[in-house]
Design a protein around this motif. Structure first.
Motif: not given
Length: 127
Positions: A86, A88, A91-92, A95, A102, A104
């Motif tokens: 995961p 960041e 993830r960004r 999104q 999202f 883990s």
């Protein structure tokens, strides 16, 4: 009688596919499982899919690349990403592209199902 929603699961890890499929089916949904993004894209069931759960990191095409292909084809399919890594920035990116969730690995079943129910909001649910 209303159609039972179809949830597609794309993950190169067989144990994750089986566990996720079992969870989704326990709520009365239909599932289709795929070991790669390419297999999902080549399937005839893609048009019948109401929500996609996809691993982020897979050998030949990542979940994010799959998401990009779906969007380029005009598919507005809700996508929930799962990952063992995961990061960041990933993830960004997910999104920003419009991913619904999202998570883990190992993910919490209740959290996963809350995303699935959010994806299917307004659709008849099983039961």
């Amino acid at each position: 009688m209303s159609e039972v929603p179809m949830i597609a699961i794309v993950d190169d890890d067989e144990s994750v596919r089986i566990a996720t499929e079992s969870l989704i089916r326990s709520f009365g949904f239909k599932t289709n499982v795929f070991s790669s993004a390419e297999a999902f894209l080549a399937s005839s069931t893609m048009r019948e899919t109401h929500c996609l759960i996809s691993d982020v990191q897979m050998p030949t095409m990542s979940g994010l690349e799959l998401f990009d292909v779906l969007r380029s084809r005009g598919a507005e399919l809700p996508v929930i990403f799962i990952t063992s890594f995961p990061e960041e920035r990933v993830r960004r990116r997910a999104q920003a592209a419009g991913a619904l969730g999202f998570l883990s690995k190992p993910f919490d079943a209740d959290t996963m199902m809350s995303f699935v129910f959010q994806a299917l909001k307004g659709r008849p649910l099983p039961g």
